[in-house]
Design a protein around this motif. Structure first.
Motif, mmCIF file in Angstrom:
data_model
loop_
_atom_site.group_PDB
_atom_site.id
_atom_site.type_symbol
_atom_site.label_atom_id
_atom_site.label_comp_id
_atom_site.label_asym_id
_atom_site.label_seq_id
_atom_site.Cartn_x
_atom_site.Cartn_y
_atom_site.Cartn_z
ATOM 1 N N GLU A 43 20.690 -41.188 -40.052
ATOM 2 C CA GLU A 43 21.383 -42.380 -39.586
ATOM 3 C C GLU A 43 22.635 -42.825 -40.547
ATOM 4 O OE1 GLU A 43 19.185 -45.912 -38.352
ATOM 5 O OE2 GLU A 43 17.527 -44.487 -37.752
ATOM 6 N N PHE A 44 23.602 -43.258 -40.122
ATOM 7 C CA PHE A 44 24.941 -43.361 -40.974
ATOM 8 C C PHE A 44 25.261 -45.088 -40.838
ATOM 9 C CE2 PHE A 44 24.852 -39.102 -40.387
ATOM 10 C CZ PHE A 44 25.269 -38.579 -41.589
ATOM 11 N N THR A 45 25.605 -45.443 -42.077
ATOM 12 C CA THR A 45 26.393 -46.646 -42.334
ATOM 13 C C THR A 45 27.694 -46.788 -42.470
ATOM 14 O OG1 THR A 45 25.690 -46.797 -44.403
ATOM 15 C CG2 THR A 45 24.071 -47.602 -42.943
ATOM 16 N N ARG A 46 28.334 -47.929 -42.711
ATOM 17 C CA ARG A 46 29.606 -47.829 -42.965
ATOM 18 C C ARG A 46 29.932 -47.240 -44.398
ATOM 19 N NH1 ARG A 46 33.164 -50.816 -40.254
ATOM 20 N NH2 ARG A 46 31.595 -51.811 -38.798
ATOM 21 N N ALA A 47 28.954 -47.279 -45.121
ATOM 22 C CA ALA A 47 29.152 -46.566 -46.416
ATOM 23 C C ALA A 47 29.271 -45.161 -46.614
ATOM 24 C CB ALA A 47 28.118 -46.952 -47.206
ATOM 25 N N ASN A 48 28.471 -44.549 -45.623
ATOM 26 C CA ASN A 48 28.761 -42.859 -45.534
ATOM 27 C C ASN A 48 29.244 -42.483 -44.188
ATOM 28 O OD1 ASN A 48 26.413 -43.440 -44.052
ATOM 29 N ND2 ASN A 48 25.001 -42.604 -45.237
ATOM 30 N N VAL A 49 29.842 -43.237 -43.485
ATOM 31 C CA VAL A 49 30.069 -42.743 -42.236
ATOM 32 C C VAL A 49 31.278 -41.379 -42.154
ATOM 33 C CG1 VAL A 49 31.857 -44.304 -41.735
ATOM 34 C CG2 VAL A 49 30.463 -43.486 -39.864
ATOM 35 N N ARG A 50 31.765 -41.506 -43.373
ATOM 36 C CA ARG A 50 32.766 -40.195 -43.765
ATOM 37 C C ARG A 50 31.823 -38.978 -43.365
ATOM 38 N NH1 ARG A 50 33.373 -40.913 -48.860
ATOM 39 N NH2 ARG A 50 32.574 -43.053 -48.696
#
Ligand SMILES: [Zn+2]
Ligand SMILES: [Zn+2]
Length: 124
Positions: free
Chosen positions: A45-52
């Motif tokens: 799962e990804f969040t704004r912090a690691n969506v890159r």
């Protein structure tokens, strides 16, 4: 016709490159809006912090095929995306490799067999 101005060509190339970048940016944004931020392979799962690290994969490998419903997109993390393309390369490469290997491995034993048979029949 006048010889074309090289500066103009540079501008055209730069414009085309910018357009391509904007288009890429466009489908990524859209894919991230349509799909949950989860890798389609490892379910990370990804969040704004690691969506890159979450990338947009094109199922048919055609980056120009971007249907608005997102049916050609798959969200994959960098690693799974890499694996996905690696597998494609290997599948493409393995086909030609095994064909070549097949030729080599069948060629030699048959040649030896022929030679053996020839030798046997000659020694009779
Ligand atoms: Zn993954
Ligand atoms: Zn891809």
């Amino acid at each position: 016709m006048k010889p074309s101005d090289p500066g103009k060509l540079d501008r055209i190339v730069a414009d085309a490159r910018r357009a391509a970048e904007q288009r890429d940016q466009g489908y990524r944004e859209r894919a991230l809006k349509i799909y949950p931020w989860i890798c389609g392979r490892c379910a990370r799962e990804f969040t704004r912090a690691n969506v890159r690290e979450l990338t947009v994969h094109h199922r048919d490998h055609n980056h120009d095929n971007n249907p608005p419903d997102g049916s050609n997109w798959e969200l994959l993390c960098l690693y799974c995306h890499d694996n996905e393309h690696q597998r494609q390369l290997e599948a493409a490469g393995a086909g030609s490799n095994s064909a070549a290997a097949g030729r080599v491995s069948t060629h030699t034993p048959f040649a030896d067999l022929k030679e053996l048979l020839a030798r046997k029949s000659n020694s009779k």
